[in-house]
Design a protein around this motif. Structure first.
Motif, PDB file in Angstrom:
ATOM      1  N   LEU A   1       3.377  10.877  -5.102  1.00 55.76           N
ATOM      2  CA  LEU A   1       4.207  12.018  -4.715  1.00 55.76           C
ATOM      3  C   LEU A   1       4.701  12.743  -5.957  1.00 55.76           C
ATOM      4  CD1 LEU A   1       6.397  10.295  -1.984  1.00 55.76           C
ATOM      5  CD2 LEU A   1       4.464  11.830  -1.609  1.00 55.76           C
ATOM      6  N   ASP A   2       5.144  13.984  -5.773  1.00 56.90           N
ATOM      7  CA  ASP A   2       5.745  14.721  -6.885  1.00 56.90           C
ATOM      8  C   ASP A   2       7.060  14.042  -7.251  1.00 56.90           C
ATOM      9  OD1 ASP A   2       3.765  16.654  -7.075  1.00 56.90           O
ATOM     10  OD2 ASP A   2       4.711  17.913  -5.559  1.00 56.90           O
ATOM     11  N   PRO A   3       7.192  13.562  -8.490  1.00 58.55           N
ATOM     12  CA  PRO A   3       8.396  12.811  -8.854  1.00 58.55           C
ATOM     13  C   PRO A   3       9.606  13.711  -9.098  1.00 58.55           C
ATOM     14  CG  PRO A   3       6.894  12.913 -10.718  1.00 58.55           C
ATOM     15  CD  PRO A   3       6.194  13.573  -9.563  1.00 58.55           C
ATOM     16  N   ALA A   4      10.763  13.185  -8.758  1.00 59.19           N
ATOM     17  CA  ALA A   4      12.034  13.849  -9.047  1.00 59.19           C
ATOM     18  C   ALA A   4      12.535  13.364 -10.407  1.00 59.19           C
ATOM     19  CB  ALA A   4      13.049  13.521  -7.954  1.00 59.19           C
ATOM     20  N   GLY A   5      13.621  13.936 -10.873  1.00 47.32           N
ATOM     21  CA  GLY A   5      14.152  13.573 -12.176  1.00 47.32           C
ATOM     22  C   GLY A   5      14.818  12.208 -12.208  1.00 47.32           C
ATOM     23  N   SER A   6      15.447  11.807 -11.087  1.00 44.33           N
ATOM     24  CA  SER A   6      16.122  10.511 -11.046  1.00 44.33           C
ATOM     25  C   SER A   6      15.926   9.897  -9.660  1.00 44.33           C
ATOM     26  CB  SER A   6      17.616  10.668 -11.330  1.00 44.33           C
ATOM     27  OG  SER A   6      18.254  11.319 -10.248  1.00 44.33           O
ATOM     28  N   GLU A   7      16.224   8.603  -9.549  1.00 42.82           N
ATOM     29  CA  GLU A   7      16.030   7.907  -8.280  1.00 42.82           C
ATOM     30  C   GLU A   7      16.956   8.454  -7.194  1.00 42.82           C
ATOM     31  OE1 GLU A   7      15.742   3.420  -6.407  1.00 42.82           O
ATOM     32  OE2 GLU A   7      16.510   3.662  -8.421  1.00 42.82           O
ATOM     33  N   ASP A   8      18.200   8.792  -7.544  1.00 40.18           N
ATOM     34  CA  ASP A   8      19.142   9.324  -6.560  1.00 40.18           C
ATOM     35  C   ASP A   8      18.665  10.658  -5.990  1.00 40.18           C
ATOM     36  OD1 ASP A   8      20.820   7.152  -6.849  1.00 40.18           O
ATOM     37  OD2 ASP A   8      21.942   8.095  -8.487  1.00 40.18           O
ATOM     38  N   ASP A   9      18.154  11.540  -6.869  1.00 40.34           N
ATOM     39  CA  ASP A   9      17.615  12.824  -6.410  1.00 40.34           C
ATOM     40  C   ASP A   9      16.398  12.610  -5.528  1.00 40.34           C
ATOM     41  OD1 ASP A   9      19.542  14.083  -7.919  1.00 40.34           O
ATOM     42  OD2 ASP A   9      18.194  14.486  -9.611  1.00 40.34           O
ATOM     43  N   ALA A  10      15.553  11.660  -5.895  1.00 39.97           N
ATOM     44  CA  ALA A  10      14.319  11.417  -5.163  1.00 39.97           C
ATOM     45  C   ALA A  10      14.592  10.878  -3.764  1.00 39.97           C
ATOM     46  CB  ALA A  10      13.440  10.439  -5.938  1.00 39.97           C
ATOM     47  N   LYS A  11      15.546   9.965  -3.633  1.00 39.15           N
ATOM     48  CA  LYS A  11      15.821   9.354  -2.335  1.00 39.15           C
ATOM     49  C   LYS A  11      16.335  10.381  -1.341  1.00 39.15           C
ATOM     50  CE  LYS A  11      17.766   5.306  -0.168  1.00 39.15           C
ATOM     51  NZ  LYS A  11      18.430   4.045  -0.340  1.00 39.15           N
TER      52      LYS A  11
ATOM     53  N   THR B   1       5.956   7.038 -13.602  1.00 39.09           N
ATOM     54  CA  THR B   1       6.398   7.385 -12.259  1.00 39.09           C
ATOM     55  C   THR B   1       6.642   6.104 -11.481  1.00 39.09           C
ATOM     56  OG1 THR B   1       5.095   9.406 -12.299  1.00 39.09           O
ATOM     57  CG2 THR B   1       5.812   8.629 -10.152  1.00 39.09           C
ATOM     58  N   LYS B   2       7.825   5.989 -10.912  1.00 37.26           N
ATOM     59  CA  LYS B   2       8.155   4.856 -10.055  1.00 37.26           C
ATOM     60  C   LYS B   2       8.316   5.376  -8.634  1.00 37.26           C
ATOM     61  CE  LYS B   2      10.387   1.772 -13.296  1.00 37.26           C
ATOM     62  NZ  LYS B   2      11.506   0.848 -13.475  1.00 37.26           N
ATOM     63  N   GLY B   3       8.096   4.505  -7.670  1.00 41.02           N
ATOM     64  CA  GLY B   3       8.226   4.907  -6.283  1.00 41.02           C
ATOM     65  C   GLY B   3       8.903   3.823  -5.468  1.00 41.02           C
ATOM     66  N   ASN B   4       9.426   4.214  -4.309  1.00 40.39           N
ATOM     67  CA  ASN B   4      10.026   3.258  -3.399  1.00 40.39           C
ATOM     68  C   ASN B   4       9.808   3.757  -1.980  1.00 40.39           C
ATOM     69  OD1 ASN B   4      11.340   1.005  -2.537  1.00 40.39           O
ATOM     70  ND2 ASN B   4      13.278   1.467  -3.547  1.00 40.39           N
TER      71      ASN B   4
ATOM     72  N   ALA C   1       0.828  -1.196   0.000  1.00 38.26           N
ATOM     73  CA  ALA C   1       0.000   0.000   0.000  1.00 38.26           C
ATOM     74  C   ALA C   1       0.869   1.255   0.000  1.00 38.26           C
ATOM     75  CB  ALA C   1      -0.930  -0.011   1.209  1.00 38.26           C
ATOM     76  N   ALA C   2       1.992   1.236   0.711  1.00 43.22           N
ATOM     77  CA  ALA C   2       2.888   2.384   0.763  1.00 43.22           C
ATOM     78  C   ALA C   2       3.505   2.671  -0.604  1.00 43.22           C
ATOM     79  CB  ALA C   2       3.978   2.158   1.799  1.00 43.22           C
ATOM     80  N   LEU C   3       3.826   1.629  -1.361  1.00 43.15           N
ATOM     81  CA  LEU C   3       4.372   1.828  -2.707  1.00 43.15           C
ATOM     82  C   LEU C   3       3.349   2.514  -3.608  1.00 43.15           C
ATOM     83  CD1 LEU C   3       6.237  -1.553  -3.216  1.00 43.15           C
ATOM     84  CD2 LEU C   3       7.278   0.723  -3.126  1.00 43.15           C
ATOM     85  N   LYS C   4       2.081   2.154  -3.454  1.00 40.37           N
ATOM     86  CA  LYS C   4       1.026   2.802  -4.238  1.00 40.37           C
ATOM     87  C   LYS C   4       0.917   4.274  -3.848  1.00 40.37           C
ATOM     88  CE  LYS C   4      -1.640  -1.428  -4.795  1.00 40.37           C
ATOM     89  NZ  LYS C   4      -2.894  -2.128  -4.489  1.00 40.37           N
ATOM     90  N   ALA C   5       1.015   4.557  -2.566  1.00 41.52           N
ATOM     91  CA  ALA C   5       0.947   5.941  -2.095  1.00 41.52           C
ATOM     92  C   ALA C   5       2.161   6.738  -2.571  1.00 41.52           C
ATOM     93  CB  ALA C   5       0.847   5.968  -0.576  1.00 41.52           C
ATOM     94  N   ALA C   6       3.331   6.119  -2.604  1.00 42.76           N
ATOM     95  CA  ALA C   6       4.560   6.805  -3.008  1.00 42.76           C
ATOM     96  C   ALA C   6       4.488   7.263  -4.461  1.00 42.76           C
ATOM     97  CB  ALA C   6       5.763   5.890  -2.812  1.00 42.76           C
ATOM     98  N   ARG C   7       3.821   6.507  -5.294  1.00 42.77           N
ATOM     99  CA  ARG C   7       3.735   6.883  -6.705  1.00 42.77           C
ATOM    100  C   ARG C   7       2.916   8.141  -6.921  1.00 42.77           C
ATOM    101  NH1 ARG C   7       1.862   2.622 -10.489  1.00 42.77           N
ATOM    102  NH2 ARG C   7       2.468   4.217 -11.952  1.00 42.77           N
TER     103      ARG C   7
ATOM    104  N   TRP D   1      10.139   9.035  -8.610  1.00 41.66           N
ATOM    105  CA  TRP D   1      10.940   9.616  -9.679  1.00 41.66           C
ATOM    106  C   TRP D   1      10.333   9.225 -11.024  1.00 41.66           C
ATOM    107  CZ3 TRP D   1      12.100   5.288  -6.987  1.00 41.66           C
ATOM    108  CH2 TRP D   1      12.403   4.129  -7.710  1.00 41.66           C
ATOM    109  N   ASN D   2      10.676  10.003 -12.048  1.00 43.87           N
ATOM    110  CA  ASN D   2      10.239   9.706 -13.413  1.00 43.87           C
ATOM    111  C   ASN D   2      11.235   8.764 -14.059  1.00 43.87           C
ATOM    112  OD1 ASN D   2       7.865  11.215 -13.583  1.00 43.87           O
ATOM    113  ND2 ASN D   2       9.004  13.081 -13.977  1.00 43.87           N
ATOM    114  N   SER D   3      10.714   7.857 -14.865  1.00 43.68           N
ATOM    115  CA  SER D   3      11.541   6.894 -15.567  1.00 43.68           C
ATOM    116  C   SER D   3      10.971   6.701 -16.968  1.00 43.68           C
ATOM    117  CB  SER D   3      11.540   5.570 -14.793  1.00 43.68           C
ATOM    118  OG  SER D   3      12.339   4.625 -15.436  1.00 43.68           O
TER     119      SER D   3
END
Length: 104
Positions: free
Chosen positions: A39-49, A90-93, A31-37, A73-75
């Motif tokens: 969020l406002d995405p960042a440009g890359s996973e490193d920036d997002a984390k 949009t991917k989330g973690n 459920a948290a992964l669904k909620a994370a998606r 983040w966007n992918s």
């Protein structure tokens, strides 16, 4: 409370205690992964984390609040994407921080 299909419902709690969206999953992380998606995405996973946001999900029917750090983040979409899908997705973690119990 567990539904007939084995999934549980989790409500997104804001900082002021209001509850907004409902997400379902067999585990709180799902459920948290669904909620994370959402969020406002960042440009890359490193920036997002580095800009992780705390989200709180209360399990319906209980006093448990699951706390996660979440980022999105966007992918690029996969090569075998369906025709209706756009070129970016949009991917989330999430990373679990713990569980609290409400005193309400």
């Amino acid at each position: 409370m567990v539904r007939e299909d084995g999934k549980r419902n989790f409500v997104l709690r804001e900082e002021d205690g209001t509850e907004t969206s409902v997400f379902s999953g067999s585990m709180p992380r799902q459920a948290a992964l669904k909620a994370a998606r959402r969020l406002d995405p960042a440009g890359s996973e490193d920036d997002a984390k580095s800009d992780a946001v705390e989200i709180r999900l209360r399990e319906k029917g209980t006093d448990k609040v699951h706390i996660f750090d979440a980022w999105a983040w966007n992918s690029s979409a996969p090569e075998d994407k369906p025709g209706w899908m756009e070129g970016k997705i949009t991917k989330g973690n999430v990373s679990k921080k713990g569980i609290e119990h409400l005193d309400e």
